[in-house]
Enzyme design. Structure first.
Site, mmCIF file in Angstrom:
data_model
loop_
_atom_site.group_PDB
_atom_site.id
_atom_site.type_symbol
_atom_site.label_atom_id
_atom_site.label_comp_id
_atom_site.label_asym_id
_atom_site.label_seq_id
_atom_site.Cartn_x
_atom_site.Cartn_y
_atom_site.Cartn_z
ATOM 1 N N LYS A 65 -0.065 7.475 -23.447
ATOM 2 C CA LYS A 65 0.348 7.802 -24.468
ATOM 3 C C LYS A 65 1.950 7.881 -24.860
ATOM 4 C CE LYS A 65 -4.164 10.116 -24.715
ATOM 5 N NZ LYS A 65 -4.637 10.776 -23.554
ATOM 6 N N ASP B 273 1.740 20.689 -20.329
ATOM 7 C CA ASP B 273 1.103 18.915 -21.219
ATOM 8 C C ASP B 273 1.692 18.138 -22.031
ATOM 9 O OD1 ASP B 273 -1.085 16.848 -21.767
ATOM 10 O OD2 ASP B 273 -2.359 18.485 -22.123
ATOM 11 N N PHE C 262 -19.055 15.398 -26.170
ATOM 12 C CA PHE C 262 -18.665 13.719 -27.149
ATOM 13 C C PHE C 262 -17.901 12.573 -26.975
ATOM 14 C CE2 PHE C 262 -14.385 13.252 -26.021
ATOM 15 C CZ PHE C 262 -13.719 14.613 -25.287
ATOM 16 N N TYR D 3 0.723 -1.097 -0.024
ATOM 17 C CA TYR D 3 0.174 0.109 -0.215
ATOM 18 C C TYR D 3 0.602 1.410 0.244
ATOM 19 C CZ TYR D 3 -3.769 3.470 0.669
ATOM 20 O OH TYR D 3 -4.657 4.223 1.187
ATOM 21 N N PHE E 100 -7.184 21.329 -24.806
ATOM 22 C CA PHE E 100 -7.759 19.887 -24.728
ATOM 23 C C PHE E 100 -8.891 19.911 -24.174
ATOM 24 C CE2 PHE E 100 -7.925 15.503 -23.417
ATOM 25 C CZ PHE E 100 -7.794 15.281 -24.736
ATOM 26 N N THR E 101 -9.813 18.447 -24.456
ATOM 27 C CA THR E 101 -11.304 18.642 -23.587
ATOM 28 C C THR E 101 -10.946 18.619 -22.219
ATOM 29 O OG1 THR E 101 -10.937 16.331 -24.170
ATOM 30 C CG2 THR E 101 -12.346 17.076 -25.327
ATOM 31 N N ARG F 272 -13.089 14.970 -33.947
ATOM 32 C CA ARG F 272 -12.924 16.032 -32.920
ATOM 33 C C ARG F 272 -13.075 17.473 -34.300
ATOM 34 N NH1 ARG F 272 -10.369 14.141 -28.042
ATOM 35 N NH2 ARG F 272 -11.904 14.593 -28.491
#
Ligand code: F0G
Length: 463
Positions: free
Chosen positions: A263, A220, A454, A77, A129-130, A387
């Site tokens: 990614k 980001d 979306f 943990y 970005f969303t 998009r």
């Protein structure tokens, strides 16, 4: 000799050790699946998809080394060994001092927004970005786009469409005052612009401007290695630098980062917040316990952190990144040769179809990109993503749709998953849809969720 070497074919820098069988469907099955999914590719079942180009997020194939790493997961943990391996990888490859693991990128965005964004603040950035913008808004801030104009023009061949317009940025700072700017949000390989890179020259200029006003830069860094590839290829003075060196230089010009490791870092789940400032770290380490889990696992299993640490090292390998972006460019060039309108230059993580040019007979509120993604699926079982106006959502003040200049369909290429033969099949399907484009009908939205619509919106064909 040089020329001949240049023209030789290249292949993926890996061998395939295990395969996942895919399901082929008939046109009738796809028609039924599409109707059931409300013409939204997010609502299709994966079993009904032949080639899945919905996203490059969490869809990569892990290496044998990453899988071996999964076996040495320390599932304690607190204080898991794997946390320390990950911390070391983040320090070695990115150079950030403190690490807060999170289950994925948006959790890191949530935490940093809670800490740095105060109600009434403004966050300038190189295109929204969303999830990032939504977390900034939920914390009471307003995002302001300060990317160069070329980024909104699908035909502009600018080599660094991710660059920030320094004039726009300084105007925003002067208009609201530096103390109202939470931070400047700098994305590498700007997703919504089509996977377009920011240059180091521009980032250095943004750094000196923001330092003048005492404003932080939060990076980001979801696709930072892909951005580094374009810097190496295109930016004078960087041709001889390694991807690792370029990545580290980018990070060194920022104060912290949010990362969706699903990614670049080649894992199926994972992310983090990295920060150089001790006070911000302390607060983040405290908040992560509320929303994710203890600060040494942040919503992840030990094995996931180990796979991430290994994936980070693999992501900056030249052979890997060259083949990764090379495959995207291969597909993009095929479509260009077929005369299909796409965003130029070809980006790093996908090829973006210009739906406004592809379907000029459809108005933007008939959701051309959504309709095009549905049509491509119907033709071949290839799944892509809208998009455009659906992703852009509504203005929180007026309630109107945002009408983004870019109305795109993204064919996103997962890393190390598909071959060039798959890319050929994709290109031929798009060519087929392009040949009968005037028959493609628009859509109407029949169900609209409140947040990030979306993902779950439903549509029906118009007329
Ligand atoms: N930032 C960028 C640039 C992204 O592309 C994403 C995710 C996130 C942040 C959020 O990270 O999904 O791990 O919570 N993009 C995915 C995509 C969903 O398909 O482009 P997350």
């Amino acid at each position: 000799m040089e020329e001949r070497v240049k023209k030789r074919s290249w292949a993926e820098p890996f061998k395939i050790k295990m395969v996942e069988l895919v399901h082929m469907t008939t046109l009738e099955e796809r028609r039924a699946a599409l109707q059931e999914a409300g013409y939204n590719t997010f609502l299709l079942k994966s079993k009904d998809v032949y080639i899945d180009l919905l996203t490059d997020s969490g869809t990569s194939a892990m290496s044998d080394r990453q899988w071996a790493g999964m076996m040495v997961g320390d599932e304690a943990y607190a204080g898991s060994e794997n946390y320390y391996h990950l911390e070391e990888a983040v320090r070695t490859y990115y150079g950030y001092k403190y690490l807060v693991p999170t289950h994925q990128g948006r959790a890191a965005e949530h935490i940093i927004s809670k800490i740095l964004v105060k109600p009434g603040d403004v966050i300038p950035g190189n295109m929204y970005f969303t999830t990032t913008r939504l977390h900034q808004e939920l914390a009471g801030g307003t995002f302001v786009d300060v990317i160069i104009d070329e980024a909104h023009d699908p035909d502009s061949e600018h080599p660094f469409k991710g660059d920030i317009d320094l004039q726009k940025l300084e105007t925003v700072i002067k208009k609201y005052g530096a103390d109202k700017i939470s931070y400047v949000c700098v994305a590498t390989a700007v997703n919504m612009a089509g996977g377009q890179p920011i240059s180091l020259t521009n980032l250095k200029a943004v750094r000196s401007l923001t330092q003048k006003y005492g404003i932080r830069i939060i990076h980001d860094m979801t696709r930072v290695a892909e951005n580094a590839y374009f810097i190496k290829e295109r930016e004078p003075g960087y041709g001889d630098k390694s991807i690792q060196e370029i990545v580290k230089e980018i990070c060194s010009l920022t104060d912290g980062a949010t990362m969706s490791a699903k990614k670049d870092a080649l894992v199926n789940i994972g992310g983090f917040l990295a920060i150089n400032d001790w006070e911000v770290f302390e607060e983040a380490r405290n908040l992560v316990v509320v929303y994710e889990g203890l600060h040494t696992y942040g919503g992840l299993a030990g094995r996931d952190m180990e796979a991430m640490a290994i994936g980070i090292a693999e992501s900056v390998n030249w052979d890997h990144i060259k083949a990764r972006v090379g495959q995207v460019i291969y597909l993009g060039n095929k479509l260009l040769d077929m005369g299909v309108p796409i965003v130029k230059p070809i980006g790093s993580h996908g090829v973006f179809l210009n739906a406004k040019k592809f379907l000029p007979h459809l108005k933007q509120d008939a959701f051309p990109a959504q309709a095009l993604a549905a049509e491509i699926y119907l033709d071949s079982g290839v799944r892509s993503m809208e998009r455009g106006i659906v992703s852009a959502g509504r203005n929180k003040e007026t309630g109107d749709h945002y009408y983004p200049k870019l109305e795109l369909v993204r064919l996103t290429i997962p890393r190390r998953v598909y071959t060039q033969a798959h890319m050929d099949v994709v290109a031929e399907s798009i060519e087929e849809v392009y040949s009968k484009r005037e028959k493609v009908q628009g859509l109407k939205m029949v169900y609209e969720p409140k947040y990030l619509r979306f993902f779950q919106a439903r549509f029906e064909p118009l007329g």
